[in-house]
Structure formats: C-alpha cells, structure tokens
Write a protein that holds these residues in place. Structure first.
Motif, PDB file in Angstrom:
ATOM      1  N   LEU A   1       0.834  -1.182   0.000  1.00  9.41           N
ATOM      2  CA  LEU A   1       0.000   0.000   0.000  1.00  9.41           C
ATOM      3  C   LEU A   1       0.876   1.241   0.000  1.00  9.41           C
ATOM      4  O   LEU A   1       1.795   1.377   0.813  1.00  9.41           O
ATOM      5  CB  LEU A   1      -0.919   0.013   1.216  1.00  9.41           C
ATOM      6  N   ILE A   2       0.600   2.148  -0.913  1.00  7.45           N
ATOM      7  CA  ILE A   2       1.359   3.388  -1.019  1.00  7.45           C
ATOM      8  C   ILE A   2       0.549   4.522  -0.422  1.00  7.45           C
ATOM      9  O   ILE A   2      -0.632   4.708  -0.756  1.00  7.45           O
ATOM     10  CB  ILE A   2       1.688   3.694  -2.493  1.00  7.45           C
ATOM     11  N   LYS A   3       1.184   5.288   0.467  1.00 10.77           N
ATOM     12  CA  LYS A   3       0.565   6.472   1.039  1.00 10.77           C
ATOM     13  C   LYS A   3       1.489   7.657   0.787  1.00 10.77           C
ATOM     14  O   LYS A   3       2.665   7.616   1.150  1.00 10.77           O
ATOM     15  CB  LYS A   3       0.351   6.307   2.543  1.00 10.77           C
ATOM     16  N   CYS A   4       0.967   8.691   0.162  1.00 11.79           N
ATOM     17  CA  CYS A   4       1.802   9.861  -0.089  1.00 11.79           C
ATOM     18  C   CYS A   4       0.932  11.103  -0.233  1.00 11.79           C
ATOM     19  O   CYS A   4      -0.293  11.019  -0.364  1.00 11.79           O
ATOM     20  CB  CYS A   4       2.651   9.660  -1.346  1.00 11.79           C
ATOM     21  N   THR A   5       1.609  12.241  -0.224  1.00 14.53           N
ATOM     22  CA  THR A   5       0.946  13.527  -0.406  1.00 14.53           C
ATOM     23  C   THR A   5       1.417  14.130  -1.719  1.00 14.53           C
ATOM     24  O   THR A   5       2.622  14.224  -1.973  1.00 14.53           O
ATOM     25  CB  THR A   5       1.275  14.486   0.753  1.00 14.53           C
ATOM     26  N   ILE A   6       0.469  14.532  -2.539  1.00 15.72           N
ATOM     27  CA  ILE A   6       0.780  15.138  -3.831  1.00 15.72           C
ATOM     28  C   ILE A   6       0.632  16.645  -3.693  1.00 15.72           C
ATOM     29  O   ILE A   6      -0.374  17.141  -3.185  1.00 15.72           O
ATOM     30  CB  ILE A   6      -0.157  14.603  -4.922  1.00 15.72           C
ATOM     31  N   ILE A   7       1.651  17.370  -4.138  1.00 16.05           N
ATOM     32  CA  ILE A   7       1.702  18.817  -3.933  1.00 16.05           C
ATOM     33  C   ILE A   7       1.852  19.513  -5.281  1.00 16.05           C
ATOM     34  O   ILE A   7       2.700  19.155  -6.095  1.00 16.05           O
ATOM     35  CB  ILE A   7       2.886  19.206  -3.026  1.00 16.05           C
ATOM     36  N   TYR A   8       1.003  20.492  -5.523  1.00 17.87           N
ATOM     37  CA  TYR A   8       1.144  21.380  -6.684  1.00 17.87           C
ATOM     38  C   TYR A   8       0.950  22.807  -6.202  1.00 17.87           C
ATOM     39  O   TYR A   8      -0.126  23.168  -5.714  1.00 17.87           O
ATOM     40  CB  TYR A   8       0.145  21.041  -7.777  1.00 17.87           C
ATOM     41  N   LYS A   9       2.015  23.578  -6.296  1.00 20.87           N
ATOM     42  CA  LYS A   9       2.019  24.951  -5.786  1.00 20.87           C
ATOM     43  C   LYS A   9       1.585  24.953  -4.323  1.00 20.87           C
ATOM     44  O   LYS A   9       2.225  24.330  -3.495  1.00 20.87           O
ATOM     45  CB  LYS A   9       1.174  25.851  -6.675  1.00 20.87           C
ATOM     46  N   ASN A  10       0.480  25.613  -3.986  1.00 19.84           N
ATOM     47  CA  ASN A  10       0.070  25.709  -2.587  1.00 19.84           C
ATOM     48  C   ASN A  10      -1.027  24.722  -2.216  1.00 19.84           C
ATOM     49  O   ASN A  10      -1.614  24.824  -1.134  1.00 19.84           O
ATOM     50  CB  ASN A  10      -0.403  27.142  -2.287  1.00 19.84           C
ATOM     51  N   SER A  11      -1.312  23.788  -3.105  1.00 22.23           N
ATOM     52  CA  SER A  11      -2.368  22.805  -2.848  1.00 22.23           C
ATOM     53  C   SER A  11      -1.767  21.430  -2.653  1.00 22.23           C
ATOM     54  O   SER A  11      -0.713  21.115  -3.207  1.00 22.23           O
ATOM     55  CB  SER A  11      -3.363  22.772  -4.014  1.00 22.23           C
ATOM     56  N   SER A  12      -2.428  20.618  -1.879  1.00 17.79           N
ATOM     57  CA  SER A  12      -1.950  19.253  -1.644  1.00 17.79           C
ATOM     58  C   SER A  12      -3.138  18.324  -1.437  1.00 17.79           C
ATOM     59  O   SER A  12      -4.227  18.757  -1.030  1.00 17.79           O
ATOM     60  CB  SER A  12      -1.016  19.198  -0.435  1.00 17.79           C
ATOM     61  N   THR A  13      -2.895  17.059  -1.716  1.00 17.82           N
ATOM     62  CA  THR A  13      -3.902  16.035  -1.470  1.00 17.82           C
ATOM     63  C   THR A  13      -3.207  14.740  -1.103  1.00 17.82           C
ATOM     64  O   THR A  13      -2.116  14.449  -1.602  1.00 17.82           O
ATOM     65  CB  THR A  13      -4.807  15.824  -2.712  1.00 17.82           C
ATOM     66  N   SER A  14      -3.805  13.980  -0.217  1.00 12.05           N
ATOM     67  CA  SER A  14      -3.230  12.704   0.217  1.00 12.05           C
ATOM     68  C   SER A  14      -3.918  11.562  -0.524  1.00 12.05           C
ATOM     69  O   SER A  14      -5.130  11.588  -0.753  1.00 12.05           O
ATOM     70  CB  SER A  14      -3.413  12.528   1.726  1.00 12.05           C
ATOM     71  N   VAL A  15      -3.135  10.567  -0.903  1.00 14.46           N
ATOM     72  CA  VAL A  15      -3.684   9.420  -1.631  1.00 14.46           C
ATOM     73  C   VAL A  15      -3.165   8.122  -1.033  1.00 14.46           C
ATOM     74  O   VAL A  15      -2.088   8.080  -0.417  1.00 14.46           O
ATOM     75  CB  VAL A  15      -3.324   9.473  -3.137  1.00 14.46           C
ATOM     76  N   GLN A  16      -3.932   7.060  -1.213  1.00 15.57           N
ATOM     77  CA  GLN A  16      -3.531   5.704  -0.876  1.00 15.57           C
ATOM     78  C   GLN A  16      -3.827   4.823  -2.072  1.00 15.57           C
ATOM     79  O   GLN A  16      -4.944   4.839  -2.603  1.00 15.57           O
ATOM     80  CB  GLN A  16      -4.276   5.186   0.351  1.00 15.57           C
ATOM     81  N   LEU A  17      -2.815   4.057  -2.506  1.00 18.38           N
ATOM     82  CA  LEU A  17      -2.967   3.235  -3.694  1.00 18.38           C
ATOM     83  C   LEU A  17      -2.382   1.854  -3.462  1.00 18.38           C
ATOM     84  O   LEU A  17      -1.292   1.723  -2.890  1.00 18.38           O
ATOM     85  CB  LEU A  17      -2.258   3.879  -4.894  1.00 18.38           C
ATOM     86  N   ASN A  18      -3.090   0.841  -3.923  1.00 21.10           N
ATOM     87  CA  ASN A  18      -2.533  -0.504  -3.999  1.00 21.10           C
ATOM     88  C   ASN A  18      -1.944  -0.722  -5.385  1.00 21.10           C
ATOM     89  O   ASN A  18      -2.240   0.015  -6.333  1.00 21.10           O
ATOM     90  CB  ASN A  18      -3.629  -1.541  -3.717  1.00 21.10           C
ATOM     91  N   LYS A  19      -1.125  -1.748  -5.509  1.00 23.15           N
ATOM     92  CA  LYS A  19      -0.456  -2.022  -6.770  1.00 23.15           C
ATOM     93  C   LYS A  19      -1.461  -2.125  -7.914  1.00 23.15           C
ATOM     94  O   LYS A  19      -2.475  -2.801  -7.815  1.00 23.15           O
ATOM     95  CB  LYS A  19       0.356  -3.311  -6.681  1.00 23.15           C
TER      96      LYS A  19
END
Length: 789
Positions: free
Chosen positions: A760-778
């Motif tokens: 399971l992958i957990k990370c935060t995606i950032i573009y300029k001043n915005s961010s979102t957290s995601v969780q992904l399986n293979k």
C-alpha cells in the motif's frame, strides 16, 4: 506512449565525420562503438567495458593510519598546511588504472570517390538505437546501418545499395594496444593485450605505459571477431583482412570478449577463456539474419527507452541538422525540441553504457579512444560517477542502476582493508578514484597538492545514497534487506569509528576536504580543514538512512539507537557573513570563489535534507552560495547546478544553466572555469568529453517536472516559464509511483499516478500551494484534475 514515427527522435548530419566528437555512439552496456563515418571509409572505434589496464594488487599504504591521527592533531591546531603535507607524504598511494580503447574496425571503400558523393546523410535514431549513413555516388544510393545488440551480445552492420554488385570494400582491424590480426574464413580476428600499468594523462612519466613479462602481472587479454556475410560478390583473404568485391549487400557481425574474471582474479592466469567465449558469441549470431537480429535488438531497447515520452510543443527546428541546430541555439536560445533531444539522449546513453551484468558507466560512458584518457576514464566518485546515475530512477531506467551497485559490493570488500590500513577503523571506505580492480585507497602517489582531491574518504557514503534511493523508488524490501542495508551499515560503521568530539561537544569527521576546492588561511592555500559541510552531510545522511532501514526491516534496533545518538550531536551547518552556506567549518577566504564543485550544497542536491518547504533558511543560504559560485563551469558542473536550481524550485534559473550547457563546443582543450558546453554529437564538453554532464542535464530536466521525497510528490516544482504547453509521461516518483504530467499555459492540467510497488502506497501530492493525500494498492491509478489543479 506517443512516439511520432514520421519524426523519430534523432541526431542527424549532412557532413561526414572529421572529429571524434562528431562520431555517433552505439552501445549495449558492454560493447561500445563510435561510428566515424565517411563515404570512402568507415572507422568503427570499438570499446569493451572490462578492458582496463592493470591487474589485482594491494594499493593501500602500510602504516598510514598513524599519520592520519597526527594530521588530525595538526589541523586541530590550525596548522592546515602542515597537516595536508603530512597526509600527502605518508597516506597517498598509487593512481588507479585506466580504461582502454580496444581498437578500430576499418572498412575502406576504394570504389567510392568522395568528391563525387552527393546527398550525404548520417544519423543516430534514439527511438531504435540504430545509426544510418546514406549517400549517392555515380547514380547509386548506398546505405549503411549499425546497431549493437544487448540480446545477442554483438555489433551488427549492414552495407547495401539500390543497385546490384555495388558493394566493394576492404575490412581490417588494428589497435593501439599490443595486438595481432589473423584473416581467415570470411573473418578478421584480432587478439590483444592490455598494459600492466598506465599512468594518468596528467602525470609526467618517462615510461607511462608498461607491459610486464611476469604472467602474474600481465594485463587483460581480449579477442574481437568481425565476420562478413555477403549476398553475391567475391570474398578473398588478404594479408591482414578481408576483401569483398561486387556484392549486392553485406552483413558484418562483431563479437568481443576479454579475460577479465573479477576484481580479485589475475587476468592472465585466472582469467575467462575469452577466445572461446568470443567464438561462442559468434556461433550464436552467425546464422541469424540481419532482420532477425535487428528486430530483437529494437524490441529489447525500446522496452527501456519507450517508458518515457516528453513533449514540449511542436519541434519546429527538426529539419535542421543537429550540429547546425546547436550553433543556431547559441544565437537564439530558443529551441524546445533541443531540450527534448538532450533529455532523451541522456536516457539513450545510459541504456547504451550501463546494462545489468556490465560494469558501471565510467567518465566517458564506454566510449574512449585514448591510451591515456582524460583522468584515466575511470570512476571518479566525488561527483562524476554518481551523476551518471542521477537519471536512472526518475527517468524509469531503474535496472540500469545495478552495475553501480555491483561496484559498491566490490568496494565493500576492498574498502574494508583501506579502512583498517589508512584509518584504523572498521567498516569500509573508498576515496575519489575507483577502477575495475576496486581501487579504494587514496591516490596521489605522495605528490604535493594532491590531497585536495585524493584525501576524501567519503565516496562510500555517497554511493550508499544510490542504494537507499533505489529502495525508495522501488519499495523492494528484499533489495533493502539483502543488498542495500548490509552495505550501508558497514559504511556507517566506518564513519562511527572516525567521529571525534570537538571543544563544543559536537561530533565531526576530522580532518576533511571539500572535493578539489581550497581555502586561504594566513596567506597559505590549503585543502585540508577541520571538517566540511559535505563531509557532515554525507555522514548524517547515511546514519539517517540506516536508522530508517532498521525501522523498515524491524532489525538492528541497538545499532539504530547508537546512530540516532550520533546524529543528534553532529556538527551543524553554518551560514556565513554573506548569507551563504559555509563550505568548511568556519568562514575562510576562498581560493576560487567560482569553483566548479558545489560540494557544500550536497544536502540540497543530491541529498534531500535541505528543501524550500522544510528548511527555508538553509535553502536561502544554498541560493546565495549558488549565486556566489556563478553560472559558469565545466559541463558536469553546469549539470549539477541545473539540478540544484530545480531543487530550489527556480525553473527559470535551471533553464538558464541548461542553455549555458548547450553552447556549441568544438575543442577538446581542458577548461575548468568557463568551459562547458556540448559537442556536435551532443556529448557533454567538460571540456574534454565527460559523459556525466549529459546525465546531469537529463536528470535536471526531469526534476523540473517532478520531485519526490519523504512520501511527498511535487508536480511541476520548477517548470520554466518557457515550458508553456506539453506533457511528460512515464517518470517515476519515490514510493513506487509511475507519473504522467500534462500542462497548458504553464499550469498543471492533469496528472496520473500508477502504483507499481507490492504494498500500500501512502503519499501527499503537492502542486504549488495545494496538496492532497492518496492511498494506492499495486496497479491502481489516481487521476488528478479539475478543482485541485
């Protein structure tokens, strides 16, 4: 994947080759060739990745460790010059051995009068890794194709014409090494022997190239077989080659093997059966058709190359020959297609010079024509070798990283002896130069003013960064447990043993140098200081990576706790009177304020400790240091600066440095200060040629679009204003993510993230001043568009 077949990505020219830096490189990781193409003669300059001078021997200096501790005492007393001279007199051993040129395959076309040639054309197609030459002579159109297959471990050349009985030539081989040539049965066979010793090109020597008679000291032997397979025509054997007359077409197959059998095996007495192995290779390919060999080669190559696609708008200068295009760019600084070309060329060169099972790409990849190549064409591990592999993970060529890991495994063994002999320490270490024999001791041969580059026991730590980053990109726990962590732990042990406490209670590694740079103290120039920023950054990084590995693997808790105790007491970074990050432990006058190395910026890049978002004060100090260094430098130095500015999220400044690196160069004369640039064949100009600048530029372009660390992914963090519309597909981020990025009018419009890791992958995606957290399986895909962007 969107590859425009009507417009293949290619280097192309309308004139024959006149200089080596106009020739075009082919390679399969092991075999390299420079296609030196002319209408009446083709010279294929051959290399093989294990063809080095020398043989296994102990290069350590007995008793060196006691002088290390004496030098420490002198440096603590601020007797920097005395400490340096003691190191140079008592701790520096012989230089590394050199990467050798194998020889030349020569095809002489006596029926071609070059003054009667028209429509001359030659190219290197990056989409297929095939080089083509064509021209018209007296109404006949001639075509010559060449590639080097990793699948079939051979070079294949096809000579053809649009009219029958038009192919006539003489084929032979020669070498600058000791060699003999035999022609028989439609084959030319070259057997050769490498020197037992070669001095670096910068060392004055009465006898720089030595062939020993003692079998234990003999160098690497090699064999090359070049065979001709004609359709039609007459084949005859000459004294030193093969004559082909009036053939319709001819296929030439070239196989190469050496006696190298490992870093610790005598190549003459314990070597591989290179003659048999070469014959086996040739027997494997001799009955295969050209089309069959070509098809397998293209499929294999494209399985790597086609993973990444980049588009920055219409390539409006596509129809301008590459050399003229490069000259034009120097005047206009406007050619988005050239950025795409240099990016994909970097990926091509890595595929061509580093495949699984080969040796790592050296200073010149695998392409060298000199008996005494610049800086021995060795592994210079105070920046250059590492830079070669900066594109490996982010540009989706992760497997190509493995030859470097294999070399680190060798250094773990040889470097443990160096650690004990030179420092009375455990673990393992290596210095700034390495060769195929695992040379890990400091070079310099007890010469004056050599400590600045030779005395630097930090390369093992830097190399270990590549191990851990490979894990971070792949999330391969087996690799971390079985390969990376055992090496990292042993390297960390060396630094634990060397740490000393200063008068303020901080731990530091002392004495220390900042690679190749010098400072002035009380009117004297010195390289050896109490400690250096880069030294402490590498120590801190490997300690932290070991701590993190311990947690991930649920093992070695006591060792991790010890490392954490050390990390908490490490000497901190210092900011100077100009707001710059200091290079040494105190603010010295700099001997060369615009020095090519930016070693003290290691924690910014290639490290990740300093960042715009998490450590803004230190990031600002790095920016000031870069401004003070200036925008000139050697080719690889410009490559490093491109990456550093990208990490500071300044895409316009990064692009400015890329433009500087793409200035046209036509001379091989060494230039340390304001050289840099690109040769007609797009090789990086130090000058002379060093391939690291190509790889640095490639990685720097990727970092403009994507950066990742500590479970965070930044999209378009350093997009230059000039990159308005386009996409890049297939880049990789850490945490096992495959990323496609689309942008329009300089703004992100869409991004796709595909999970590739077995967890399971957990990370935060950032573009300029915005961010979102995601969780992904293979296998899962996350699409980012709409309100977020």
């Amino acid at each position: 994947m969107s590859i425009q077949q009507s417009k293949p990505t290619k280097l192309w020219y309308q004139e024959p080759v006149n200089e080596w830096v106009e020739a075009l490189p082919l390679g399969n990781g092991r075999i390299g060739a420079m296609i030196y193409s002319q209408s009446d003669q083709d010279i294929i300059m051959l290399n093989e990745d294990t063809l080095w001078s020398g043989y296994p021997k102990d290069t350590n200096v007995p008793g060196a460790s006691k002088y290390y501790y004496k030098a420490m005492e002198l440096v603590n007393q601020k007797k920097y010059k005395e400490g340096q001279e003691l190191i140079e007199d008592q701790m520096l051993g012989p230089f590394t051995q050199s990467y050798m040129p194998l020889g030349n395959l020569k095809l002489t076309f006596n029926n071609i009068n070059k003054s009667l040639v028209s429509d001359y054309y030659r190219d290197l197609n990056l989409d297929s890794a095939i080089s083509t030459t064509s021209f018209v002579h007296q109404g006949v159109c001639y075509t010559r194709e060449a590639f080097i297959s990793a699948v079939d471990q051979s070079m294949v050349i096809k000579l053809s014409a649009d009219q029958p009985q038009s192919i006539s030539f003489h084929m032979t081989m020669d070498s600058q090494l000791q060699y003999s040539v035999l022609a028989q049965d439609n084959k030319v066979i070259l057997d050769g022997l490498c020197p037992s010793h070669v001095d670096p090109n910068y060392v004055d020597s009465l006898n720089p190239i030595i062939y020993e008679a003692d079998d234990r000291k003999k160098g690497i032997a090699f064999r090359t077989i070049a065979s001709v397979d004609p359709i039609g025509g007459i084949v005859t054997t000459t004294e030193n080659g093969i004559e082909v007359a009036m053939a319709n077409s001819v296929v030439i197959k070239v196989c190469i093997r050496t006696s190298f059998n490992g870093f610790n095996k005598l190549p003459y007495l314990e070597g591989q059966d290179y003659q048999l192995n070469c014959e086996i290779d040739w027997q494997h390919v001799r009955l295969q058709s050209y089309d069959e060999l070509k098809q397998k080669h293209v499929v294999d190559y494209q399985s790597l190359y086609n993973r990444v696609d980049i588009h920055l708008g219409e390539d409006i200068y596509y129809d301008i020959p590459t050399n003229e295009r490069l000259k034009r760019f120097g005047e206009t600084q406007d050619d988005k297609g050239l950025y795409t070309l240099i990016f994909q060329y970097g990926r091509y060169l890595l595929i061509a010079s580093s495949r699984e099972g080969t040796t790592p790409a050296n200073l010149q990849g695998i392409w060298n024509k000199e008996l005494r190549a610049p800086w021995s064409s060795n592994y210079t591990v105070n920046i250059n070798t590492q830079m070669n592999y900066w594109p490996a993970e982010i540009t989706n060529l992760s497997e190509l990283h493995r030859p470097l890991f294999d070399l680190i495994e060798v250094l773990k063994e040889t470097g443990s002896v160096t650690a004990q002999t030179h420092y009375d320490a455990g673990g393992f270490t290596s210095h700034h130069n390495v060769d195929i024999w695992g040379h890990s001791s400091p070079v310099g041969n007890k010469s004056r003013n050599t400590a600045g580059y030779a005395f630097w026991p930090m390369s093992a730590g830097w190399l270990c960064q590549h191990l851990y980053e490979h894990y971070e990109y792949s999330l391969d726990n087996t690799f971390l447990q079985e390969t990376a962590y055992p090496i990292m732990k042993k390297a960390a042990q060396f630094y634990i043993d060397l740490l000393v406490q200063d008068e303020d209670g901080y731990l530091m590694l002392s004495p220390s140098t900042s690679p190749e740079n010098a400072f002035i103290y009380e009117g004297q120039k010195s390289n050896v200081a109490k400690t250096c920023t880069m030294t402490m950054a590498i120590v801190k990084e490997i300690f932290i990576n070991c701590i993190q590995s311990s947690k991930l693997l649920s093992m070695d808790v006591a060792f991790a706790n010890l490392l954490q105790e050390k990390v908490d007491r490490l000497y901190p970074y210092q900011i100077g009177s100009k707001g710059q990050l200091l290079e040494w432990n105190e603010e010295f006058e700099e001997a060369e304020p615009d020095h090519r190395h930016i070693s003290h910026l290691y924690p910014l890049h290639p490290g990740h400790e300093i960042s715009v978002t998490d450590t803004p004060e230190l990031a600002a100090a790095c920016r000031t240091s870069l401004n003070l260094r200036g925008d000139d430098g050697t080719g690889w130095s410009l490559g490093w600066k491109i990456n550093a500015w990208a990490r500071l999220h300044d895409g316009n400044r990064a692009l400015k440095l890329l433009k500087r690196q793409l200035q046209y160069v036509h001379t091989d004369e060494t230039n340390y200060l304001d050289g840099g640039g690109t040769y007609p064949n797009l090789f990086d100009a130090h000058p002379p040629f060093q391939i690291d600048g190509n790889f640095g530029a490639c990685a720097g372009i990727a970092e403009m679009f994507l950066q990742s660390n500590n479970h965070k992914v930044w999209l378009l963090p350093a997009l230059p204003d000039e990159f308005e519309n386009g996409y890049v597909k297939g880049l990789r981020a850490k945490d096992g993510l495959l990323v496609d990025i689309h942008f329009n009018e300089g703004k992100l419009t869409k991004a796709l993230f595909t999970a590739t890791a077995d967890q399971l992958i957990k990370c935060t995606i950032i573009y300029k001043n915005s961010s979102t957290s995601v969780q992904l399986n293979k296998g899962e895909i996350f699409t980012l568009e709409g309100q977020f962007v």
